[in-house]
Write a protein that holds these residues in place. Sequence first.
Motif, PDB file in Angstrom:
ATOM      1  N   VAL A 257      13.092 -23.709   1.427  1.00  0.00           N
ATOM      2  CA  VAL A 257      11.853 -23.554   0.671  1.00  0.00           C
ATOM      3  C   VAL A 257      11.617 -22.082   0.367  1.00  0.00           C
ATOM      4  O   VAL A 257      11.851 -21.213   1.219  1.00  0.00           O
ATOM      5  N   THR A 258      11.147 -21.825  -0.833  1.00  0.00           N
ATOM      6  CA  THR A 258      10.697 -20.479  -1.174  1.00  0.00           C
ATOM      7  C   THR A 258       9.180 -20.522  -1.311  1.00  0.00           C
ATOM      8  O   THR A 258       8.609 -21.517  -1.752  1.00  0.00           O
ATOM      9  N   VAL A 259       8.547 -19.444  -0.887  1.00  0.00           N
ATOM     10  CA  VAL A 259       7.094 -19.308  -1.018  1.00  0.00           C
ATOM     11  C   VAL A 259       6.807 -17.961  -1.656  1.00  0.00           C
ATOM     12  O   VAL A 259       7.574 -17.006  -1.497  1.00  0.00           O
ATOM     13  N   GLU A 260       5.697 -17.894  -2.369  1.00  0.00           N
ATOM     14  CA  GLU A 260       5.386 -16.682  -3.119  1.00  0.00           C
ATOM     15  C   GLU A 260       5.047 -15.489  -2.236  1.00  0.00           C
ATOM     16  O   GLU A 260       5.500 -14.393  -2.455  1.00  0.00           O
ATOM     17  N   HIS A 261       4.232 -15.694  -1.213  1.00  0.00           N
ATOM     18  CA  HIS A 261       3.812 -14.606  -0.324  1.00  0.00           C
ATOM     19  C   HIS A 261       4.097 -15.003   1.125  1.00  0.00           C
ATOM     20  O   HIS A 261       3.196 -15.416   1.845  1.00  0.00           O
ATOM     21  N   PRO A 262       5.350 -14.862   1.566  1.00  0.00           N
ATOM     22  CA  PRO A 262       5.700 -15.345   2.903  1.00  0.00           C
ATOM     23  C   PRO A 262       4.922 -14.665   4.030  1.00  0.00           C
ATOM     24  O   PRO A 262       4.703 -15.270   5.078  1.00  0.00           O
ATOM     25  N   ASP A 263       4.492 -13.439   3.832  1.00  0.00           N
ATOM     26  CA  ASP A 263       3.748 -12.755   4.892  1.00  0.00           C
ATOM     27  C   ASP A 263       2.314 -13.237   5.027  1.00  0.00           C
ATOM     28  O   ASP A 263       1.612 -12.843   5.959  1.00  0.00           O
ATOM     29  N   SER A 264       1.865 -14.095   4.103  1.00  0.00           N
ATOM     30  CA  SER A 264       0.487 -14.580   4.179  1.00  0.00           C
ATOM     31  C   SER A 264       0.331 -15.759   5.127  1.00  0.00           C
ATOM     32  O   SER A 264      -0.763 -16.260   5.304  1.00  0.00           O
ATOM     33  N   ILE A 265       1.397 -16.171   5.761  1.00  0.00           N
ATOM     34  CA  ILE A 265       1.341 -17.332   6.656  1.00  0.00           C
ATOM     35  C   ILE A 265       0.298 -17.156   7.736  1.00  0.00           C
ATOM     36  O   ILE A 265       0.157 -16.091   8.336  1.00  0.00           O
ATOM     37  N   CYS A 266      -0.456 -18.187   7.933  1.00  0.00           N
ATOM     38  CA  CYS A 266      -1.373 -18.322   9.062  1.00  0.00           C
ATOM     39  C   CYS A 266      -2.561 -17.370   9.044  1.00  0.00           C
ATOM     40  O   CYS A 266      -3.356 -17.411   9.971  1.00  0.00           O
ATOM     41  N   HIS A 267      -2.695 -16.526   8.068  1.00  0.00           N
ATOM     42  CA  HIS A 267      -3.894 -15.701   8.036  1.00  0.00           C
ATOM     43  C   HIS A 267      -5.120 -16.584   7.864  1.00  0.00           C
ATOM     44  O   HIS A 267      -6.186 -16.282   8.368  1.00  0.00           O
ATOM     45  N   THR A 268      -4.932 -17.702   7.172  1.00  0.00           N
ATOM     46  CA  THR A 268      -6.026 -18.652   7.034  1.00  0.00           C
ATOM     47  C   THR A 268      -5.838 -19.849   7.947  1.00  0.00           C
ATOM     48  O   THR A 268      -6.795 -20.530   8.274  1.00  0.00           O
ATOM     49  N   ALA A 269      -4.609 -20.122   8.364  1.00  0.00           N
ATOM     50  CA  ALA A 269      -4.329 -21.323   9.148  1.00  0.00           C
ATOM     51  C   ALA A 269      -4.556 -21.124  10.644  1.00  0.00           C
ATOM     52  O   ALA A 269      -4.690 -22.089  11.377  1.00  0.00           O
ATOM     53  N   HIS A 270      -4.574 -19.904  11.131  1.00  0.00           N
ATOM     54  CA  HIS A 270      -4.796 -19.603  12.554  1.00  0.00           C
ATOM     55  C   HIS A 270      -3.812 -20.333  13.459  1.00  0.00           C
ATOM     56  O   HIS A 270      -4.186 -20.943  14.447  1.00  0.00           O
ATOM     57  N   ILE A 271      -2.548 -20.263  13.111  1.00  0.00           N
ATOM     58  CA  ILE A 271      -1.482 -20.899  13.883  1.00  0.00           C
ATOM     59  C   ILE A 271      -0.522 -19.816  14.336  1.00  0.00           C
ATOM     60  O   ILE A 271      -0.187 -18.915  13.568  1.00  0.00           O
ATOM     61  N   GLY A 272      -0.055 -19.935  15.580  1.00  0.00           N
ATOM     62  CA  GLY A 272       0.929 -18.982  16.066  1.00  0.00           C
ATOM     63  C   GLY A 272       2.215 -19.110  15.269  1.00  0.00           C
ATOM     64  O   GLY A 272       2.640 -20.213  14.912  1.00  0.00           O
ATOM     65  N   HIS A 273       2.807 -17.989  14.958  1.00  0.00           N
ATOM     66  CA  HIS A 273       4.049 -18.013  14.198  1.00  0.00           C
ATOM     67  C   HIS A 273       4.873 -16.774  14.520  1.00  0.00           C
ATOM     68  O   HIS A 273       4.364 -15.812  15.089  1.00  0.00           O
ATOM     69  N   ARG A 274       6.147 -16.848  14.162  1.00  0.00           N
ATOM     70  CA  ARG A 274       7.018 -15.689  14.307  1.00  0.00           C
ATOM     71  C   ARG A 274       8.199 -15.839  13.361  1.00  0.00           C
ATOM     72  O   ARG A 274       8.568 -16.942  12.964  1.00  0.00           O
ATOM     73  N   TRP A 275       8.746 -14.701  12.988  1.00  0.00           N
ATOM     74  CA  TRP A 275       9.944 -14.647  12.156  1.00  0.00           C
ATOM     75  C   TRP A 275      11.106 -14.291  13.063  1.00  0.00           C
ATOM     76  O   TRP A 275      11.029 -13.318  13.809  1.00  0.00           O
ATOM     77  N   ILE A 276      12.188 -15.098  13.037  1.00  0.00           N
ATOM     78  CA  ILE A 276      13.319 -14.847  13.920  1.00  0.00           C
ATOM     79  C   ILE A 276      14.632 -14.892  13.135  1.00  0.00           C
ATOM     80  O   ILE A 276      14.715 -15.467  12.054  1.00  0.00           O
ATOM     81  N   ASP A 277      15.669 -14.291  13.712  1.00  0.00           N
ATOM     82  CA  ASP A 277      16.974 -14.242  13.059  1.00  0.00           C
ATOM     83  C   ASP A 277      17.720 -15.561  13.237  1.00  0.00           C
ATOM     84  O   ASP A 277      17.293 -16.439  13.971  1.00  0.00           O
ATOM     85  N   ASN A 278      18.871 -15.669  12.564  1.00  0.00           N
ATOM     86  CA  ASN A 278      19.608 -16.929  12.593  1.00  0.00           C
ATOM     87  C   ASN A 278      20.202 -17.249  13.961  1.00  0.00           C
ATOM     88  O   ASN A 278      20.352 -18.410  14.310  1.00  0.00           O
ATOM     89  N   ILE A 279      20.523 -16.265  14.763  1.00  0.00           N
ATOM     90  CA  ILE A 279      21.034 -16.525  16.120  1.00  0.00           C
ATOM     91  C   ILE A 279      19.921 -17.104  16.985  1.00  0.00           C
ATOM     92  O   ILE A 279      20.102 -18.110  17.666  1.00  0.00           O
ATOM     93  N   THR A 280      18.755 -16.495  16.936  1.00  0.00           N
ATOM     94  CA  THR A 280      17.628 -16.949  17.751  1.00  0.00           C
ATOM     95  C   THR A 280      17.162 -18.334  17.323  1.00  0.00           C
ATOM     96  O   THR A 280      16.829 -19.172  18.165  1.00  0.00           O
ATOM     97  N   ILE A 281      17.138 -18.612  16.019  1.00  0.00           N
ATOM     98  CA  ILE A 281      16.697 -19.932  15.575  1.00  0.00           C
ATOM     99  C   ILE A 281      17.667 -21.003  16.060  1.00  0.00           C
ATOM    100  O   ILE A 281      17.264 -22.101  16.415  1.00  0.00           O
ATOM    101  N   SER A 282      18.952 -20.678  16.133  1.00  0.00           N
ATOM    102  CA  SER A 282      19.943 -21.632  16.638  1.00  0.00           C
ATOM    103  C   SER A 282      19.673 -21.998  18.087  1.00  0.00           C
ATOM    104  O   SER A 282      19.904 -23.127  18.506  1.00  0.00           O
ATOM    105  N   ASP A 283      19.203 -21.041  18.864  1.00  0.00           N
ATOM    106  CA  ASP A 283      18.900 -21.280  20.276  1.00  0.00           C
ATOM    107  C   ASP A 283      17.531 -21.925  20.486  1.00  0.00           C
ATOM    108  O   ASP A 283      17.264 -22.474  21.542  1.00  0.00           O
TER     109      ASP A 283
END
Length: 155
Positions: free
Chosen positions: A111-137
């Motif tokens: 999925v592509t989104v227009e403003h990926p850094d805007s995540i959760c500013h309104t949703a109030h959900i914990g989130h994080r951006w991780i690399d492909n090695i970490t996501i695999s684990d």
Amino acid sequence: MISDLFSLRQLDDLVTRTHSEGINELAAAALIEHEGRFLLIEKPSRNFELAPSTWELPTGFVRAGETLTSGMERVLAEYFGFSSAEATRYLGHNDHAHDAGRIVRVFVFAVTVEHPDSICHTAHIGHRWIDNITISDTVDGINSMLRVYYADTPN
């Protein structure tokens, strides 16, 4: 929009096959990449005293009358604050046990989104951006989806 690699008709066929297997609960998940990292959403444990929260792709149930992609776009807007999201590719699916032993089939899309850094500013959900090695684990069953993602992603 889904690329020519997997058409909307093929997605409809997957849904029909899923229902014929007796699986009636459908969900859609978004693999969102931004600057070489992937978005994960925190899923709190039902009993936080016994189990920690887990991390997963942004995911939500598809409602009756929705297509897989329209359901995913609704979930990304309602729960995660993305006003514009576009599924670019189907990556695969996984089955998960849900309440009372029901099986949920989760269809995963790039999925592509227009403003990926805007995540959760309104949703109030914990989130994080991780690399492909970490996501695999971190995310069960993601490796086959990543192989499809990288095989079809231009460098």
